[in-house]
Every structure is written in structure tokens, then in C-alpha cells.
Motif scaffolding. Structure first.
Motif, PDB file in Angstrom:
ATOM      1  N   LEU A 231       0.816  -1.201   0.000  1.00  0.00           N
ATOM      2  CA  LEU A 231       0.000   0.000   0.000  1.00  0.00           C
ATOM      3  C   LEU A 231       0.858   1.262   0.000  1.00  0.00           C
ATOM      4  O   LEU A 231       0.489   2.284  -0.598  1.00  0.00           O
ATOM      5  CB  LEU A 231      -0.925  -0.009   1.219  1.00  0.00           C
ATOM      6  N   SER A 232       2.005   1.202   0.648  1.00  0.00           N
ATOM      7  CA  SER A 232       2.843   2.400   0.750  1.00  0.00           C
ATOM      8  C   SER A 232       3.377   2.858  -0.599  1.00  0.00           C
ATOM      9  O   SER A 232       3.650   4.050  -0.797  1.00  0.00           O
ATOM     10  CB  SER A 232       4.009   2.149   1.706  1.00  0.00           C
ATOM     11  N   THR A 233       3.524   1.939  -1.530  1.00  0.00           N
ATOM     12  CA  THR A 233       4.132   2.308  -2.819  1.00  0.00           C
ATOM     13  C   THR A 233       3.302   3.327  -3.593  1.00  0.00           C
ATOM     14  O   THR A 233       3.818   4.379  -3.973  1.00  0.00           O
ATOM     15  CB  THR A 233       4.343   1.042  -3.664  1.00  0.00           C
ATOM     16  N   PRO A 234       1.988   3.085  -3.864  1.00  0.00           N
ATOM     17  CA  PRO A 234       1.219   4.102  -4.597  1.00  0.00           C
ATOM     18  C   PRO A 234       1.036   5.392  -3.789  1.00  0.00           C
ATOM     19  O   PRO A 234       1.009   6.487  -4.357  1.00  0.00           O
ATOM     20  CB  PRO A 234      -0.118   3.419  -4.872  1.00  0.00           C
ATOM     21  N   LEU A 235       0.900   5.253  -2.445  1.00  0.00           N
ATOM     22  CA  LEU A 235       0.710   6.462  -1.627  1.00  0.00           C
ATOM     23  C   LEU A 235       1.937   7.370  -1.695  1.00  0.00           C
ATOM     24  O   LEU A 235       1.816   8.590  -1.902  1.00  0.00           O
ATOM     25  CB  LEU A 235       0.410   6.066  -0.171  1.00  0.00           C
TER      26      LEU A 235
END
Length: 524
Positions: free
Chosen positions: A3-7
Motif C-alpha cells: 500500500l505504501s508504494t502508490p501512496l
């Protein structure tokens, strides 16, 4: 995919536009180089072969009087919100009578949209206050005015009750103009008060409030109660103060530590209630008070040229259609309601001429400028006596007609070719127009500071020119941009902050809780 990647990717993508937006919003006076016109521009040093041709550098000279002019903030309130006494989701209260289907339809089509519109309007009012406060705070911080004025329509309606008037007045002073204070009565109520310009530092915080139609009404609905509540919250509607140039050799008055006896150059500020100068008026006595004040300031004595005058009022002077956005317009209440003035765009030609005659005598003595609001688009005009045509045959009727034409006032855009050498902006002798032109004065209708009009702030400088023996006035504008820019920059900043916090939190959870650290521990 974690989840951290696109955010965090979206966070990095939005960093440049966010920084650009916030930097512009918070530094727009710097980026636009907004500043008060200077009394003298800086000059670089010039060195030639031989000392005789050399010229030292000259630094810029700041004007001693710098007026931040804001117009028509028009703070709205409960009149633009849903009725607080009305039922919340009224379709639910009619569930038994209308049935489930009709109740649900009423909720979806009417009740829920009305509730959302109400909340949106509350947010809009909150943001509008912050937008206006941002303009006042940023422009004041960067340009350092010596005085500030709001040219009428401080609030959004003259028909509001006393409680709502008090709430909007509180927002005016504690939110929009936070840090500013109203002019104290010991200043505004002292007739003929004279101060040394620049000696009283309190003027930097004082906000001069001019009465507008949305504050006290037009001539047809102004009453004593509206005048009293305005003066209680914002200060007197008609008053005058004078500033004399710094002269340390003059003895001080014992009663006023900021006052002097002197014949030095003097600058007058006349705060004029123009809302009931024309007739018919609902209250003739209140109208007569404004007329008496006007005559006492402009028509009692002939002011010498070294006395300059700045008139601060709300309704613009009369002009022919096409010169400004607002054309002359009067509307009246029905005859059975008194027939007095309901609304007007300009002052009448008679009152306008009366003001101009007092500011600029037949001999052209004294220098003056008028600042007002009301026309939200703003306007910059020049009032002058039109040069008379070649003399007709000498007879009494022709002479009277010629004299009458010569006394008439005419208005044109400030940069019109017919404009003559003005007191507000004297021209170099090489660019002086024809000697047939006659003197006049400048009227500036300051553009509104509301978001729909780009958040305008006017910057007026005044200084005494010893070469001409008169005061000079120069004006510039500084605009933030429409309110959507302010909203977009701050919403983008909040979104960016949320993306950064959530993205970083997700990264930490994925690193600590997803085996990122266990992979480094040896298994026996």
C-alpha cells in the motif's frame, strides 16, 4: 503491491504543484513585487571622465503616507444559510403520511442535498473569512502601510438584526482584520485634530471603516439605529483628521502629545458618509448632518496648495455611462412608502459637483484625490472642467452660457488623451498637454477584495513635492487571484500532508509487521 508504494509515489508526484501553490499564496506580494509607489526612485551612480560629470547614487525615498485601501469585503452570515429553526430532514417527519417510498424520494431529492448545501455554505463562509484575512495579513506584512481603510460594505446586508450584526462585526475584527483596531473616539470625535505624520505608531494597527449601503443602507432606509450600531462597532461615519509633516522645531500642544502648531504642509483625511447625501431621504435630519459636515470641510475656507486632501467614501461620483462598469442608476421606493432612494450606483451630478467644487476651487488651489468603493470592478477616472470652445459673439446670454459650460465637471478615464496635467500625477514639462486644458483631480474606485474580483488591495502613496509646492498621489493595485486559487493550494496541501503521513505509516507497518526485521534474525 504494498500500500505504501502508490501512496508515496502520489505524494512525490504532488510535491511540485503543492510547493508552487503554497509558495505563491504565501509570497504573492513578494512575487508580484507589490509595493507602494515611492516618492523618489533610486538612481544609480554615474561616473564620467573628470569629476565634473560624476553623479553619486541616490537611494529611493519612501512616501511618508502609505494607505492600504480595501473595498467591499461584504461578510455574509445567517441570511445565506438554511433556516436554523427549520426541521432537519423534514421528509422523515412525514413518513407516516407520505409512506416510505415518497419519504425516501424526499430525502434523496431534497433533504440530503439541502443539508449538504448548508454545510458547504458554512465551509464557504469560513474559508471566505480566511481568504480575506490572508489578503490583509500578507499585503500588510510585505508593504508596511502607515494607514488602512475599508471603503464601505464591510458586511453583506443592512437588513440583518442586531445579533447577526454583532456576530459579523466580531468576525470582521477577530478573524478578517485580526490585529486591527477601530479608530478610537478621542481621535475621530475631535474636530480639527492635527497630528504629526508618522509619530503615532498606533495608526499602523487602526482600520478606518467607511459606511456603505450594506452597513447602514441607502438614503431611503437609513435610520438613527443603524448609524448608532455601525458607529459602536466600527467608528464614526463622518470625521476628519489632519497630518502635518514631521517638524521637530515646532512646539507641541500640551493637550495632544502628537499635535503641533505649524504652517508646514498638511494632509487631510476626510471620512465621508455618502449614503444619504442625495434626496429624497427617509430621515432628512440625518441627511442634513452629512451635508453640514461636507460643507464644513470643503466649503468654509480656501485651502492653500500645500494642504492635500484625501476623501474616503463609498458611493462614486457621477459619470456618464461607459466610463465605468456601473452606469448612473437611481431607484426609489414606491410613493406610498415615501418615494425615497432605494438604491443608487453614483451620486447625483449636483452632489458630485458640490464635492468637486469644494476640493478644487476655481483658482485650482489645493491638491486632492477621492477613494471610494461600491463598483466592485473598480474604476480610475479624472474629473476636470472641459475647456470652453472659441468665444462666441459678446452678448449676455452667450457669456452666461460660456461661464456655465466652464463650470461643468466632466469625467474621463484616467489615461484618456484629453486628461490634463493632474495634481495626482504631475507630468514632466516636456509631456505637458496643451495649455487649453484645465486642472482637475483623480477619483479611484477601488476594486473589491472579494474572491470573485481577485482579492484586490489598493496601495496609495502621498508625499509633499517641494518643487511644485503641492502634494502628490500615486496608486497601485495588488491582487491575489480568485478564491479558487486559495482553496486549491490549501486543499492540495492537506491532501499532500495526508498522503505523506498515511504512506509513511503504511511503510513502517509493512516493514515492521511484514517480516522485514525477522528476516535479519538467525534461525537456530
Amino acid at each position: 503491491m504494498r500500500l505504501s508504494t502508490p501512496l508515496l509515489s502520489l505524494f512525490c508526484f504532488l510535491v511540485p504543484p503543492t510547493l508552487i501553490g503554497l509558495i505563491y499564496i504565501y509570497l504573492y506580494p513578494v512575487l508580484q513585487q507589490c509595493s507602494f509607489p515611492v516618492a523618489r526612485r533610486a538612481e544609480a551612480a554615474c561616473h564620467f571622465d573628470g569629476a565634473a560629470g560624476s553623479r553619486p547614487a541616490v537611494s529611493a525615498e519612501t512616501a511618508p503616507f502609505r494607505l492600504l485601501a480595501l473595498a467591499d469585503p461584504q461578510l455574509e452570515g445567517d441570511t445565506s444559510l438554511p433556516d436554523p429553526s427549520a426541521a432537519w430532514l423534514p421528509s422523515l417527519s412525514r413518513l407516516r403520511e407520505d409512506g416510505v417510498v415518497r419519504a425516501v424520494q424526499g430525502l434523496v431529492r431534497r433533504d440530503v442535498p439541502d443539508v449538504l448545501r448548508g454545510y458547504r455554505k458554512k465551509v464557504d463562509l469560513w474559508g471566505n473569512d480566511l481568504y480575506l484575512a490572508h489578503i490583509y495579513r500578507m499585503v500588510s506584512w510585505w508593504t508596511q502601510p502607515t494607514h488602512t481603510v475599508v471603503l464601505g460594505d464591510l458586511l453583506g446586508s443592512q437588513w440583518i438584526g442586531d445579533e447577526e450584526f454583532a456576530r459579523r462585526s466580531w468576525r470582521f475584527w477577530d478573524v478578517v482584520f485580526k490585529g486591527g483596531v477601530k479608530v478610537p473616539r478621542e481621535v475621530a470625535d475631535v474636530s480639527g485634530r492635527v497630528e504629526v505624520l508618522g509619530r503615532d505608531e498606533g495608526w499602523k494597527r487602526r482600520v478606518i471603516a467607511v459606511a456603505g449601503n450594506h452597513d447602514i443602507g441607502y438614503a431611503g432606509d437609513i435610520d438613527e439605529h443603524r448609524i448608532e450600531r455601525f458607529e459602536s462597532a466600527f467608528g464614526s461615519v463622518n470625521w476628519e483628521v489632519r497630518f502635518r509633516l514631521m517638524n521637530e522645531t515646532q512646539p507641541l500642544l500640551s493637550g495632544f502629545p502628537n499635535s503641533v502648531f505649524a504652517t508646514t504642509p498638511e494632509l487631510r483625511l476626510i471620512i465621508l458618509n455618502s449614503m444619504n447625501l442625495d434626496e429624497p431621504a427617509y430621515n432628512p435630519e440625518l441627511r442634513q448632518q452629512s451635508l453640514d459636515f461636507l460643507d464644513s470641510q470643503l466649503h468654509t475656507t480656501n485651502h492653500p496648495r500645500n494642504i492635500g486632501t484625501i476623501v474616503l467614501t463609498h458611493i462614486p461620483l457621477h459619470k456618464k455611462p461607459g466610463i465605468c462598469i456601473d452606469a448612473p442608476c437611481f431607484s426609489h421606493f414606491p410613493a406610498d412608502q415615501g418615494g425615497s432612494i432605494r438604491e443608487q450606483n453614483h451620486l447625483s451630478p449636483e452632489i458630485s459637483s458640490h464635492i468637486l467644487d469644494g476640493l478644487l476651487s476655481a483658482e485650482g488651489s489645493g491638491t486632492a484625490i477621492i477613494l471610494n468603493g461600491h463598483d466592485h470592478e473598480g474604476c480610475d477616472t479624472y474629473h476636470h472642467h472641459r475647456p470652453t470652445s472659441p468665444p462666441p459673439p459678446l452678448d449676455s446670454n452667450a457669456e452666461e452660457e460660456k461661464e456655465k459650460r466652464g463650470r461643468e465637471w466632466h469625467a474621463s478615464p484616467f489615461h484618456h488623451p484629453a486628461q490634463i496635467q493632474t495634481q495626482a500625477q504631475p507630468q514632466h514639462p516636456r509631456t505637458n498637454p496643451s495649455s487649453h486644458a484645465s486642472p482637475g483631480l483623480r477619483e479611484i474606485t477601488v476594486r473589491s477584495m472579494m474572491g470573485s474580483y481577485a482579492g484586490n488591495a489598493g496601495l496609495l502613496s502621498a508625499w509633499f513635492d517641494p518643487e511644485t509646492g503641492g502634494w502628490r498621489f500615486e496608486y497601485e493595485s495588488c491582487m491575489l487571484g480568485v478564491q479558487h486559487l486559495w482553496w486549491a493550494a490549501h486543499v492540495l496541501g492537506v491532501v499532500e500532508l495526508g498522503l505523506g503521513v498515511v504512506g509513511l505509516a503504511a511503510l513502517l507497518v509493512e516493514t515492521w509487521g511484514g517480516g522485514g526485521w525477522r528476516g535479519k534474525v538467525k534461525v537456530a
